[in-house]
Design an enzyme around this catalytic site. Structure first.
Site, PDB file in Angstrom:
ATOM      1  N   LYS A 255     -39.875   6.187  88.162  1.00 42.40           N
ATOM      2  CA  LYS A 255     -38.582   5.853  87.561  1.00 42.40           C
ATOM      3  C   LYS A 255     -37.874   7.119  87.064  1.00 42.40           C
ATOM      4  O   LYS A 255     -36.660   7.259  87.204  1.00 42.40           O
ATOM      5  CB  LYS A 255     -38.793   4.846  86.432  1.00 42.40           C
ATOM      6  CG  LYS A 255     -39.260   3.495  86.996  1.00 42.40           C
ATOM      7  CD  LYS A 255     -39.869   2.584  85.967  1.00 42.40           C
ATOM      8  CE  LYS A 255     -40.270   1.246  86.556  1.00 42.40           C
ATOM      9  NZ  LYS A 255     -41.085   0.408  85.698  1.00 42.40           N
TER      10      LYS A 255
ATOM     11  N   VAL B 280     -35.231   0.897  88.170  1.00 50.03           N
ATOM     12  CA  VAL B 280     -35.549   1.454  86.841  1.00 50.03           C
ATOM     13  C   VAL B 280     -35.092   0.474  85.767  1.00 50.03           C
ATOM     14  O   VAL B 280     -33.913   0.129  85.690  1.00 50.03           O
ATOM     15  CB  VAL B 280     -34.837   2.815  86.607  1.00 50.03           C
ATOM     16  CG1 VAL B 280     -35.230   3.400  85.253  1.00 50.03           C
ATOM     17  CG2 VAL B 280     -35.144   3.789  87.726  1.00 50.03           C
TER      18      VAL B 280
HETATM   19  N1  HSE Z   1     -45.419  -2.694  86.243  1.00 48.09           N
HETATM   20  C1  HSE Z   1     -44.080  -2.456  85.802  1.00 48.09           C
HETATM   21  C2  HSE Z   1     -44.035  -2.557  84.292  1.00 48.09           C
HETATM   22  C3  HSE Z   1     -43.150  -3.471  86.435  1.00 48.09           C
HETATM   23  O1  HSE Z   1     -45.059  -2.887  83.684  1.00 48.09           O
HETATM   24  O2  HSE Z   1     -43.012  -2.260  83.692  1.00 48.09           O
HETATM   25  C4  HSE Z   1     -41.721  -3.044  86.490  1.00 48.09           C
HETATM   26  O3  HSE Z   1     -41.491  -1.909  87.288  1.00 48.09           O
END
Ligand code: HSE
Length: 330
Positions: A218, A146
């Site tokens: 998350k 997270v």
């Molecule tokens: N794809 C995610 C983002 C990457 O754009 O924050 C990090 O978890």
């Protein structure tokens, strides 16, 4: 301490680089760290005397494989080498937990400590993995899942130990935040998404970002770790940003507001949705930074912000978990 690195993509490589960067400190303060094996989806390298982290990164860059030896299943590697800690950085699979879940379960079952940056296994089976770890007197740590480099889980669970955290609201997806920020400046959604993908922040399937799935994972991890709830991905109320159009952005701007994708968690709330945020509020930021507002009983609001993804940035979170494990095992 003897480590196995499972998954040698961007984050696995970043972690190998971080180990090399901090080798002196790890050696003088913690007795040193040895990578005894590393594997990706097809190959592995193993040496009980320790592998050179930079040589592993070089081989991966040059050949696309971390090791010269072909591999069918990472479990075979876990079974073939003596180790203390599994650092798990395999690709996320939110439907099944993927290979990462199998590796984590296997390591914990054998009493090994686990550090993971993989959201899928924790979003699906948090309580089961925690129970397994407790039963086997092993640790499972996951700061990097997270907010990337932004410290949030260990901050809430360790630094704020004497607190009652009331709620957390935050921007946990850099891709969506980047897109919404670019749309504030008049860029169409599709073009903003292309830019975000070019920057390498988006998931390989960007619908995970856009539909709020990544943020929901998350939020589940925060709910289970900080709020000690027992929830899964399917419990989250999720609305992504696909329906946020230029008209909605303009209407928000008329009221001196911006629209941001917010994940919210408390003892009773578990939600991901686009929200109106007043301009100037800490959660109104643009760009790829993650930001969270923690509301604690005595401390009141605490705001944190940092890079939510990235090779060496996420490695920084793994390293802090690694040192925490080593301090506890000492
Ligand atoms: N794809 C995610 C983002 C990457 O754009 O924050 C990090 O978890």
């Amino acid at each position: 301490m003897r480590l196995i690195i499972a998954g040698f993509g961007t984050v696995g490589q970043g972690f190998a680089e971080a180990l090399s960067k901090r080798a002196d400190m790890l050696s003088s303060s913690y007795g040193g760290v040895k990578i005894v094996a590393a594997f990706d989806s097809k190959s592995y390298a193993a040496d009980k005397n320790g592998l050179d982290p930079i040589a592993l990164v070089k081989r991966k860059t040059d050949t696309g494989s971390v090791g010269a030896d072909k591999m069918k299943d990472g479990i075979d590697v876990l079974n073939s080498v003596e180790y203390d800690i599994l650092v798990e950085a395999s690709p996320t699979n939110i439907q099944t937990g993927g290979d990462g879940l199998r590796y984590i379960e296997h390591a914990l079952r054998h009493g090994k400590d686990v550090i993971t940056v993989n959201k899928g296994p924790l979003a699906l089976k948090f309580k089961e993995l925690k129970k397994l770890a407790d039963r086997k007197k092993a640790m499972i740590r996951f700061e990097g899942t997270v907010g990337g480099a932004m410290p949030i889980i260990n901050l809430c669970c360790e630094d704020l130990k004497g607190e009652k955290v009331r709620s957390i609201r935050g921007i946990f997806n850099g891709t969506c935040n980047f897109i919404l920020g670019r749309m504030d400046n008049g860029l169409p959604f599709e073009q903003a998404l292309k830019e975000a993908q070019y920057m390498g922040y988006a998931e390989s399937d960007p619908s995970y970002d856009i539909e709020g799935i990544d943020t929901a994972c998350k939020v589940v991890i925060l709910a289970n770790s900080v709020f000690k709830r027992n929830v899964r991905f399917s419990d989250v109320s999720i609305t992504g940003i696909a329906s946020v159009n230029a008209e909605a952005i303009a209407l928000a701007a008329d009221q001196d507001m911006v629209i941001r994708l917010i994940g919210e968690v408390s003892d009773t709330v578990l939600e991901v949705s686009p929200r109106l945020i007043p301009k100037g509020h800490p959660l109104s930021i643009s760009g790829t930074l993650n930001t969270a507002q923690i509301i604690a009983d005595m401390a009141g609001p605490i705001t944190i912000s940092g890079k939510g993804a990235g090779r060496i940035e996420t490695a920084s979170a793994i390293l802090s978990d690694l040192i925490a494990v080593m301090e506890k095992r000492r």
